[in-house]
Design an enzyme around this catalytic site. Structure first.
Site, PDB file in Angstrom:
ATOM      1  N   LYS A 169      -3.765  16.591  -5.825  1.00 15.14           N
ATOM      2  CA  LYS A 169      -3.629  15.658  -6.937  1.00 15.14           C
ATOM      3  C   LYS A 169      -3.673  16.408  -8.264  1.00 15.14           C
ATOM      4  O   LYS A 169      -4.454  17.359  -8.429  1.00 15.14           O
ATOM      5  CB  LYS A 169      -4.738  14.611  -6.894  1.00 15.14           C
ATOM      6  CG  LYS A 169      -4.734  13.751  -5.638  1.00 15.14           C
ATOM      7  CD  LYS A 169      -3.520  12.853  -5.569  1.00 15.14           C
ATOM      8  CE  LYS A 169      -3.565  11.940  -4.363  1.00 15.14           C
ATOM      9  NZ  LYS A 169      -2.451  10.984  -4.324  1.00 15.14           N
ATOM     10  N   ASP A 198       0.782  15.587  -6.783  1.00 21.42           N
ATOM     11  CA  ASP A 198       0.954  14.147  -6.955  1.00 21.42           C
ATOM     12  C   ASP A 198       0.223  13.704  -8.217  1.00 21.42           C
ATOM     13  O   ASP A 198      -0.988  13.852  -8.329  1.00 21.42           O
ATOM     14  CB  ASP A 198       0.380  13.428  -5.727  1.00 21.42           C
ATOM     15  CG  ASP A 198       0.587  11.938  -5.757  1.00 21.42           C
ATOM     16  OD1 ASP A 198       1.194  11.419  -6.713  1.00 21.42           O
ATOM     17  OD2 ASP A 198       0.144  11.266  -4.798  1.00 21.42           O
ATOM     18  N   GLU A 224       5.185  14.663  -7.178  1.00 18.56           N
ATOM     19  CA  GLU A 224       5.243  13.278  -6.703  1.00 18.56           C
ATOM     20  C   GLU A 224       4.791  12.296  -7.778  1.00 18.56           C
ATOM     21  O   GLU A 224       3.791  12.518  -8.450  1.00 18.56           O
ATOM     22  CB  GLU A 224       4.345  13.161  -5.462  1.00 18.56           C
ATOM     23  CG  GLU A 224       4.280  11.793  -4.844  1.00 18.56           C
ATOM     24  CD  GLU A 224       3.492  11.825  -3.548  1.00 18.56           C
ATOM     25  OE1 GLU A 224       2.879  10.795  -3.210  1.00 18.56           O
ATOM     26  OE2 GLU A 224       3.475  12.873  -2.865  1.00 18.56           O
ATOM     27  N   GLU A 250       6.648   5.489  -3.080  1.00 14.63           N
ATOM     28  CA  GLU A 250       5.544   4.671  -2.594  1.00 14.63           C
ATOM     29  C   GLU A 250       5.339   3.417  -3.431  1.00 14.63           C
ATOM     30  O   GLU A 250       4.719   2.459  -2.974  1.00 14.63           O
ATOM     31  CB  GLU A 250       4.238   5.474  -2.544  1.00 14.63           C
ATOM     32  CG  GLU A 250       3.625   5.795  -3.892  1.00 14.63           C
ATOM     33  CD  GLU A 250       2.288   6.500  -3.764  1.00 14.63           C
ATOM     34  OE1 GLU A 250       1.249   5.816  -3.882  1.00 14.63           O
ATOM     35  OE2 GLU A 250       2.273   7.722  -3.547  1.00 14.63           O
ATOM     36  N   ASP A 273       7.800   3.805   1.931  1.00 16.83           N
ATOM     37  CA  ASP A 273       6.613   3.354   2.657  1.00 16.83           C
ATOM     38  C   ASP A 273       6.982   2.057   3.384  1.00 16.83           C
ATOM     39  O   ASP A 273       7.420   1.092   2.761  1.00 16.83           O
ATOM     40  CB  ASP A 273       5.485   3.124   1.646  1.00 16.83           C
ATOM     41  CG  ASP A 273       4.173   2.668   2.251  1.00 16.83           C
ATOM     42  OD1 ASP A 273       4.191   1.785   3.129  1.00 16.83           O
ATOM     43  OD2 ASP A 273       3.111   3.154   1.812  1.00 16.83           O
ATOM     44  N   HIS A 300       5.222   7.908   2.480  1.00 13.96           N
ATOM     45  CA  HIS A 300       3.867   7.809   1.952  1.00 13.96           C
ATOM     46  C   HIS A 300       2.944   7.120   2.950  1.00 13.96           C
ATOM     47  O   HIS A 300       3.249   6.060   3.477  1.00 13.96           O
ATOM     48  CB  HIS A 300       3.915   6.994   0.646  1.00 13.96           C
ATOM     49  CG  HIS A 300       2.582   6.509   0.163  1.00 13.96           C
ATOM     50  ND1 HIS A 300       2.155   5.204   0.299  1.00 13.96           N
ATOM     51  CD2 HIS A 300       1.586   7.169  -0.467  1.00 13.96           C
ATOM     52  CE1 HIS A 300       0.949   5.071  -0.228  1.00 13.96           C
ATOM     53  NE2 HIS A 300       0.577   6.235  -0.692  1.00 13.96           N
TER      54      HIS A 300
END
Length: 363
Positions: A169, A198, A224, A250, A273, A300
């Site tokens: 992250k 992400d 992401e 996602e 997703d 995702h």
């Protein structure tokens, strides 16, 4: 017809998070898991599901109980496209949107469970059957609250276990903080290992461009959700400014949204997703659409379901390792030599523990 639906019900199960999960904008509070169970004339039953990460589960359940489930009895379970379209058409006032898509997904996955059982096939074969094993990357060791030394340890453990990459992250107050954390992991794992990052829609387009340039020397597999999902123009500018692929999906709730991103060159990785796009039926449409643009699919979450779908299509690239169903299943997704194996059991291939589910039903 023996395939007609005779009964259907929806219920909500809360599943506690398995570990603390934080990103740049939120924490994963719990998994509100919305189930739909469908029974047919010939005695087959399918169990489908959807989810939220802590809010809105009861709204999805209400959509199902008040509007969608009552339409199912008498419909032909084999006509999955027809059922999906009828339910979608009956909710046009609330489409395209998260609540409706999440509700549709619970029904649609139940119908695919029945279809696979009727055909005697596992989902990955019924949906396309490209190959059984797929690469796996880990997310659980990359949360934003973790110190750098934990990120390094998690990445090294994933590499030692044969996984192909890790996702970390980003979204610290400054790009230099993100860069230091990412650089430490890259130095530890070396070059032959994927690092994905992400941002969870936390940045402006200018800040995303700036940070992507800061990360240039790290050879990232993708960035992401750098921007809000409705900022298509920002994604176009960002994608044009960096060699690093931009991953989205996602937070997108229809195949048409993916079409626009792909057509404009705003997405280099598609992360569709099943729950959020409305089920397996639209998921496959998005995956095949991405294939026509020569773009990989790396979905995702929902690894227990997505493993079969990534295995089904030629452009399935990665499954995200982030276990969340162990409290309500009897077995786990199979991993061999760092790769995820799609289950060979007929149906969705998820070994639900019905007693554990009953203990956690909240509505």
């Amino acid at each position: 017809m023996a395939s007609r639906i005779t009964a259907a019900r929806a219920f909500l199960v809360d599943v506690a998070v398995e570990t603390v999960r934080t990103d740049a904008v939120q924490s994963f509070l719990k998994q509100e898991t919305i189930f739909v169970e469908i029974t047919t004339e010939d005695g087959l039953s399918g169990l489908g599901y959807s989810y939220t990460i802590g809010t809105g589960g009861r709204a999805v359940l209400s959509m199902l109980r008040d509007h969608l489930v009552p339409q199912l009895v008498g419909l032909d379970s084999d006509r999955i496209e027809a059922v999906w379209f009828q339910l979608f058409a009956s909710t046009r006032a609330t489409t395209t949107g998260a609540i409706t898509s999440l509700a549709l997904a619970a029904v649609d996955t139940a119908l695919w469970d029945i279809a696979a059982k009727r055909s005697g096939l596992p989902l990955w074969r019924l949906a396309g059957g490209f190959r059984r094993d797929v690469p796996l990357y880990d997310t659980e060791g990359g949360w934003l609250h973790l110190p750098t030394e934990d990120l390094v340890a998690g990445a090294l453990a994933s590499k030692a276990n044969g996984l192909s990459g890790v996702k970390l992250k980003i979204g610290k107050p400054t790009g230099h903080e993100d860069l230091e954390r990412l650089s430490a992991v890259r130095a530890a794992v070396g070059g032959n290992f994927d690092i994905m990052v992400d941002a969870n829609q936390s940045m402006t387009s200018t800040e995303a461009i700036r940070r992507a340039r800061q990360f240039d020397g790290l050879d990232l597999a993708w960035i992401e959700e750098p921007l809000p999902a409705d900022d298509i123009e920002g994604h176009v500018r960002l994608a044009a400014s960096t060699a690093t692929p931009i991953a989205v999906g996602e937070s997108m709730y229809s195949a048409a949204q993916f079409r626009e991103y792909l057509d404009r060159g705003a997405a280099g990785i598609v992360q569709v997703d099943v729950a959020r796009v409305g089920g397996i039926t639209p998921w496959l449409k998005v995956a095949h659409l991405a294939e026509t643009f020569n773009v990989h699919v790396c979905p995702h979450f929902l690894m227990e379901l997505h493993v079969s779908l990534v295995a089904a299509v030629p452009n399935g690239r990665y499954v995200e390792h982030i276990p969340q169903l162990r409290a309500i299943t009897r077995t786990e997704m199979e991993i061999a030599d760092g790769r995820a194996l799609a289950p060979e059991t007929v149906g969705l291939g998820i070994d639900w523990d019905r007693d554990a589910m009953e203990d956690r039903i909240v509505e």
